[in-house]
Structure formats: structure tokens, C-alpha cells
Design a protein around this motif. Structure first.
Motif, PDB file in Angstrom:
ATOM      1  N   LEU A   1     -20.720  72.237 -21.392  1.00 59.74           N
ATOM      2  CA  LEU A   1     -20.800  71.849 -19.980  1.00 59.74           C
ATOM      3  C   LEU A   1     -21.091  73.047 -19.084  1.00 59.74           C
ATOM      4  CD1 LEU A   1     -17.908  69.262 -19.554  1.00 59.74           C
ATOM      5  CD2 LEU A   1     -20.347  68.865 -19.273  1.00 59.74           C
TER       6      LEU A   1
ATOM      7  N   GLU B   1     -24.517  73.874 -16.862  1.00 55.74           N
ATOM      8  CA  GLU B   1     -24.501  74.174 -15.426  1.00 55.74           C
ATOM      9  C   GLU B   1     -25.424  75.358 -15.113  1.00 55.74           C
ATOM     10  OE1 GLU B   1     -23.054  72.515 -12.988  1.00 55.74           O
ATOM     11  OE2 GLU B   1     -21.914  71.132 -14.236  1.00 55.74           O
TER      12      GLU B   1
ATOM     13  N   VAL C   1     -29.146  74.218 -15.553  1.00 55.63           N
ATOM     14  CA  VAL C   1     -29.606  73.382 -14.446  1.00 55.63           C
ATOM     15  C   VAL C   1     -29.809  74.229 -13.191  1.00 55.63           C
ATOM     16  CG1 VAL C   1     -28.928  71.522 -12.879  1.00 55.63           C
ATOM     17  CG2 VAL C   1     -28.686  71.219 -15.328  1.00 55.63           C
TER      18      VAL C   1
ATOM     19  N   VAL D   1     -31.756  66.661 -14.603  1.00 56.14           N
ATOM     20  CA  VAL D   1     -30.473  66.427 -13.927  1.00 56.14           C
ATOM     21  C   VAL D   1     -29.866  65.103 -14.383  1.00 56.14           C
ATOM     22  CG1 VAL D   1     -29.407  65.993 -11.684  1.00 56.14           C
ATOM     23  CG2 VAL D   1     -30.954  67.925 -11.969  1.00 56.14           C
ATOM     24  N   LEU D   2     -30.692  64.070 -14.561  1.00 58.55           N
ATOM     25  CA  LEU D   2     -30.175  62.786 -15.061  1.00 58.55           C
ATOM     26  C   LEU D   2     -29.593  62.929 -16.470  1.00 58.55           C
ATOM     27  CD1 LEU D   2     -32.807  60.174 -13.853  1.00 58.55           C
ATOM     28  CD2 LEU D   2     -30.419  60.358 -13.159  1.00 58.55           C
TER      29      LEU D   2
ATOM     30  N   ARG E   1     -28.540  65.706 -17.885  1.00 61.77           N
ATOM     31  CA  ARG E   1     -27.366  66.567 -17.797  1.00 61.77           C
ATOM     32  C   ARG E   1     -26.163  65.811 -17.245  1.00 61.77           C
ATOM     33  NH1 ARG E   1     -23.693  67.644 -14.866  1.00 61.77           N
ATOM     34  NH2 ARG E   1     -22.656  69.591 -14.852  1.00 61.77           N
ATOM     35  N   THR E   2     -26.397  64.928 -16.276  1.00 59.34           N
ATOM     36  CA  THR E   2     -25.302  64.138 -15.726  1.00 59.34           C
ATOM     37  C   THR E   2     -24.725  63.209 -16.777  1.00 59.34           C
ATOM     38  OG1 THR E   2     -26.286  64.262 -13.524  1.00 59.34           O
ATOM     39  CG2 THR E   2     -24.670  62.514 -13.894  1.00 59.34           C
ATOM     40  N   PHE E   3     -25.591  62.567 -17.547  1.00 57.44           N
ATOM     41  CA  PHE E   3     -25.128  61.698 -18.627  1.00 57.44           C
ATOM     42  C   PHE E   3     -24.348  62.495 -19.676  1.00 57.44           C
ATOM     43  CE2 PHE E   3     -25.814  59.869 -22.850  1.00 57.44           C
ATOM     44  CZ  PHE E   3     -25.146  58.672 -22.683  1.00 57.44           C
TER      45      PHE E   3
ATOM     46  N   SER F   1     -22.824  65.384 -19.252  1.00 57.14           N
ATOM     47  CA  SER F   1     -21.586  65.844 -18.641  1.00 57.14           C
ATOM     48  C   SER F   1     -20.547  64.735 -18.621  1.00 57.14           C
ATOM     49  CB  SER F   1     -21.868  66.332 -17.224  1.00 57.14           C
ATOM     50  OG  SER F   1     -20.677  66.686 -16.581  1.00 57.14           O
ATOM     51  N   PHE F   2     -20.966  63.546 -18.225  1.00 57.30           N
ATOM     52  CA  PHE F   2     -20.070  62.401 -18.181  1.00 57.30           C
ATOM     53  C   PHE F   2     -19.529  62.090 -19.581  1.00 57.30           C
ATOM     54  CE2 PHE F   2     -19.360  57.797 -18.322  1.00 57.30           C
ATOM     55  CZ  PHE F   2     -18.461  57.659 -17.288  1.00 57.30           C
TER      56      PHE F   2
ATOM     57  N   GLU G   1     -17.130  64.820 -20.776  1.00 62.96           N
ATOM     58  CA  GLU G   1     -15.840  64.759 -20.086  1.00 62.96           C
ATOM     59  C   GLU G   1     -14.968  63.647 -20.659  1.00 62.96           C
ATOM     60  OE1 GLU G   1     -13.910  64.319 -15.642  1.00 62.96           O
ATOM     61  OE2 GLU G   1     -16.019  64.810 -15.842  1.00 62.96           O
TER      62      GLU G   1
END
Length: 127
Positions: A61, A65, A68, A92-93, A95-97, A99-100, A103
Motif C-alpha cells: 500500500l 502511494e 501513484v 488510480v482506479l 490502485r483504489t481497488f 488498496s480497498f 485493507e
């Protein structure tokens, strides 16, 4: 100013990318050494594996960061084209997936359930 500014931005972007890769690689090495150390000290395999996954997830993660951030600098300041903006949006999409998902794997619960878990912990301490 333009003759040194663009190369300086490219150099900074490359340094941030290298930093992100280094964070991931060093996180992998640190998590691996940590899990071996925990097993050698007598920790159960499942506990050590769980710790390994969470430490490795945190390193990924943090590395993402950095990567990105480098892509944002590259898109906004160095190569502001529609194609680079679309590529950045895709990154970014993804990476967001990631990251989610990471987590959820690390914490073992949905991000919006964080306040419930914190409330349970504080109520356990009070009793």
C-alpha cells in the motif's frame, strides 16, 4: 527556467518511482525476515502467516502511494495530454481497488466497520 524545470521534474518523478519500488521490496524483505524470526521464536505458523500478510500488505500500500504520486506529477506537470490523463485515471482506479482489497485483508473487516471495532475494543477495556 523551462530548460532545467522539465528535466528536474522528470528526475524527481523517477526518484519517487524508485522510492515506491524500494518500499515494496524492502517491505517484502522485512516482512519475510520478521515472519522467520517469529516462527523461530515459537509463534504458531498461522499467527506468523497472518502477521506476514498484514506487514506485506502495508508495504505494498505504501509503495503504491509513492507510485501513484509519481504518476500524478508526470501527468499534471510533465505530459498533460488526454491520453496520459486517461491512463492516470485507470491507474488510480486500479490502485483504489487494490488498496480497498488489501485493507480488507489486513484488517479483516470492511473499512466502514472501523468505528464498530473501535467501540468494541474500548468497551472490552472498560470491563
Amino acid at each position: 527556467m523551462d530548460e532545467w524545470f522539465s528535466p528536474a521534474l522528470k528526475l524527481m518523478t523517477r526518484a519517487i518511482e524508485i522510492g515506491g519500488i524500494a518500499v515494496i521490496v524492502l517491505g517484502l524483505l522485512g516482512a519475510t525476515i520478521g515472519v522467520i524470526w517469529q516462527v523461530l521464536r515459537g509463534r504458531s505458523g498461522s499467527d506468523a502467516f497472518s502477521l506476514y500478510r498484514s506487514n506485506l500488505g502495508r508495504a505494498i500500500l505504501l509503495g503504491l502511494e509513492f507510485l501513484v504520486a509519481a504518476d500524478i506529477i508526470n501527468t499534471v506537470a510533465i505530459d498533460p495530454t488526454l491520453q496520459s490523463l486517461l491512463v492516470l485515471g485507470g491507474i488510480v482506479l486500479i490502485r483504489t481497488f487494490l488498496s480497498f482489497s488489501l485493507e480488507v485483508e489486513i484488517e479483516g473487516r470492511w473499512p466502514w466497520d472501523r468505528h464498530k471495532a473501535e467501540g468494541e475494543r474500548s468497551s472490552r477495556r472498560a470491563t
